[in-house]
Design an enzyme around this catalytic site. Structure first.
Site, short mmCIF file in Angstrom:
data_model
loop_
_atom_site.label_atom_id
_atom_site.label_comp_id
_atom_site.label_asym_id
_atom_site.label_seq_id
_atom_site.Cartn_x
_atom_site.Cartn_y
_atom_site.Cartn_z
N TYR A 1 48.75 49.33 56.38
CA TYR A 1 47.33 49.28 56.75
C TYR A 1 46.54 48.78 55.56
O TYR A 1 46.70 49.29 54.45
CB TYR A 1 46.85 50.67 57.17
CG TYR A 1 45.38 50.73 57.55
CD1 TYR A 1 44.92 50.09 58.70
CD2 TYR A 1 44.47 51.42 56.77
CE1 TYR A 1 43.57 50.14 59.05
CE2 TYR A 1 43.12 51.48 57.12
CZ TYR A 1 42.68 50.84 58.27
OH TYR A 1 41.35 50.90 58.62
N LYS B 1 39.66 54.79 47.33
CA LYS B 1 39.96 56.21 47.39
C LYS B 1 39.75 56.95 46.05
O LYS B 1 38.63 57.26 45.72
CB LYS B 1 41.37 56.41 47.96
CG LYS B 1 41.42 55.86 49.41
CD LYS B 1 42.59 56.25 50.25
CE LYS B 1 42.33 55.88 51.71
NZ LYS B 1 43.21 54.89 52.28
N ASP C 1 48.23 46.23 47.54
CA ASP C 1 47.16 47.08 48.05
C ASP C 1 47.46 48.50 47.59
O ASP C 1 48.26 49.21 48.18
CB ASP C 1 47.10 47.00 49.58
CG ASP C 1 45.99 47.88 50.14
OD1 ASP C 1 45.38 48.64 49.36
OD2 ASP C 1 45.75 47.81 51.36
C1 PLP Z 1 42.63 53.64 53.13
C2 PLP Z 1 43.27 52.33 52.90
C3 PLP Z 1 42.55 51.13 53.06
C4 PLP Z 1 41.16 51.09 53.61
O1 PLP Z 1 40.23 51.73 52.81
P1 PLP Z 1 38.82 52.18 53.45
O2 PLP Z 1 38.08 52.73 52.29
O3 PLP Z 1 39.15 53.17 54.52
O4 PLP Z 1 38.20 50.95 54.02
C5 PLP Z 1 43.17 49.96 52.72
N1 PLP Z 1 44.44 49.94 52.27
C6 PLP Z 1 45.16 51.06 52.11
C7 PLP Z 1 46.54 50.99 51.58
C8 PLP Z 1 44.60 52.29 52.44
O5 PLP Z 1 45.34 53.40 52.33
#
Ligand code: PLP
Length: 430
Positions: free
Chosen positions: A145, A268, A240
């Site tokens: 994701y 995060k 990511d």
């Molecule tokens: C949470 C997450 C996102 C998205 O971040 P948001 O702040 O919810 O837009 C993207 N990539 C990874 C790996 C994530 O865990």
């Protein structure tokens, strides 16, 4: 039975004015067949709902709360910024300070740009990769994701997986025509595609440790092969690390696996519980971003002083010696305990761990990719989830999310969780 009366009333009110009653889909707890509890406050590793029930929190706001809730250093940093103002839309020293901290923690980053969410970070990194390479096609992996930008909503993890949505209505076919999604950990498939289409590939974006299909760790050599294949074809490698950054180690997954991506996405934890994202990487690439270069990206609240201050305070705590060792040790204790609980109950589970992230799959199959993760018994998971909630353990309401341990969890919390799991797993129908 816990009393959830106030949460029920609030949920009904929410349903009337907010789609599904929630501002992010998984929170609605639909896939586990329950209704959400509404949160009133949190402290340390405990979270309390509107009816006054307390839970040991293993969601941690989906990753950011690695220090636990209301860590004194973060609260103090926020209070001191509040006295000066909440947003200026102009440069501040706090932004430089956090940027310097990120760059010294993550050696592959020479420069970094702040945004407001992980979604913005990945979306912008991909735009940059395309602008830099002058190519359109991107490769991602099934079950990873990367936020909810159009081009990335293909075979995505997290809420998309939880709700079994292959893509999303509202995303034109042409917008995802340049997105290839391949099985995670399948280096042969990536090699094959790169051999025939390598020159068209702008970037490969990957969660170096996948935390949005449950927790799936990279197979030996997988990340190294991605590095070699992208180098060979002139494509960029994007890690990511929105979830893994400052979670699996201070330098993220790239520090553990010893791979230097061209670009890294963060979010995060670096906001300490406030809305933040960031993307950074090689100087020659980052210099393509406006106003230094032509690739446009902007944000009214980007580099917000409250978010910067919370991030700086959080990272300062994380940089203390022994921080990650202690956290990993507690998480290992939890993993061993949960494994033991499943064995006592005679049910098949597969556990995975990366630092303070845990995955628990109700399957007997080794979980190496999204297909494997989907072999989990979802009925059993939802019974487990409901049972644990009744025992005061707050887990993500989805098989396809990871569990997070924070510095505020102590051994007693971990042991209480293991005892709850022993009780709940015994009752699961086989
Ligand atoms: C949470 C997450 C996102 C998205 O971040 P948001 O702040 O919810 O837009 C993207 N990539 C990874 C790996 C994530 O865990």
């Amino acid at each position: 039975m816990t009393n959830n009366e106030k949460s029920r009333i609030l949920y009904d009110r929410a349903l009337n004015v907010i789609p599904g009653g929630v501002n992010s889909p998984v929170r609605a707890c639909k896939s586990v067949g329950t209704k959400p509890v509404f949160i009133n406050r949190a402290e340390g590793c405990m979270i309390f709902d509107e009816d006054g029930n307390g839970y040991i929190d293993y969601i941690g706001s989906w990753g950011p709360m690695i220090l636990g809730h209301r860590h004194p250093a973060v609260v103090e940093a926020l209070s001191s910024v509040l006295k000066k103002g909440t947003s200026f839309g102009a440069p501040t020293e706090l932004e430089i300070k956090l940027a310097e901290m990120l760059i010294s923690a993550v050696p592959s980053m020479d420069m970094v740009r702040m945004v407001n969410s992980g979604t913005e970070a990945t979306m912008s990194a991909i735009r940059l990769a395309r602008g830099f390479t002058k190519r359109d096609t991107i490769i991602k992996f099934d079950g990873c994701y990367h936020g909810h930008a159009d081009a990335l909503l293909v075979e995505a993890g997290s809420g998309v997986a939880t709700l079994s949505i292959p893509g999303s209505p509202g995303v034109p076919k042409t917008f995802v025509a340049h997105t290839l999604s391949l099985p995670y950990n399948d280096i042969d498939r990536v090699s094959e595609v790169m051999k025939t289409q390598g020159e068209k590939i702008a970037c490969i974006i990957v969660e170096p440790v996948a935390g949005n299909m449950g927790l799936v760790t990279p197979a030996n050599g997988f990340l190294q092969s991605l590095r070699e294949l992208t180098d060979k074809s002139g494509s960029l490698l994007i890690f990511d690390e929105v979830m893994t950054g400052f979670r699996v180690s201070y330098g993220g997954a790239q520090a553990i696996y010893g791979i230097s991506p061209d670009l890294t996405c963060l979010g995060k934890i670096i906001g300490g519980g406030l809305p933040v994202g960031a993307y950074g990487g090689r100087r020659d690439i980052m210099e393509h971003i406006a106003p230094q270069g032509p690739v446009y990206q902007a944000g009214t609240l980007s580099g917000n002083p409250l978010a910067m201050a919370a991030g700086i305070a959080t990272l300062t705590q994380l940089n203390a010696s022994g921080f990650y060792e202690a956290l990993d040790e507690k998480t290992e204790r939890l993993m061993v305990g949960l494994k033991g609980a499943s064995e006592k109950a005679g049910i098949n589970v597969k556990l995975t761990r990366a630092g303070s992230m845990l995955g628990l799959f109700f399957t007997d199959k080794e979980v190496m990719n999204f297909e494997d993760a989907k072999t989990s018994d979802l009925k059993m998971f939802s019974d487990y989830y409901k049972g644990m909630l009744q025992e005061g353990i707050y887990l993500a309401p989805s098989q396809f999310e990871a569990l997070f341990v924070s510095a505020a969890h102590d051994t007693a919390h971990i042991d209480k969780t293991i005892q709850a799991a022993e009780k709940v797993m015994k009752r699961l129908i086989k």
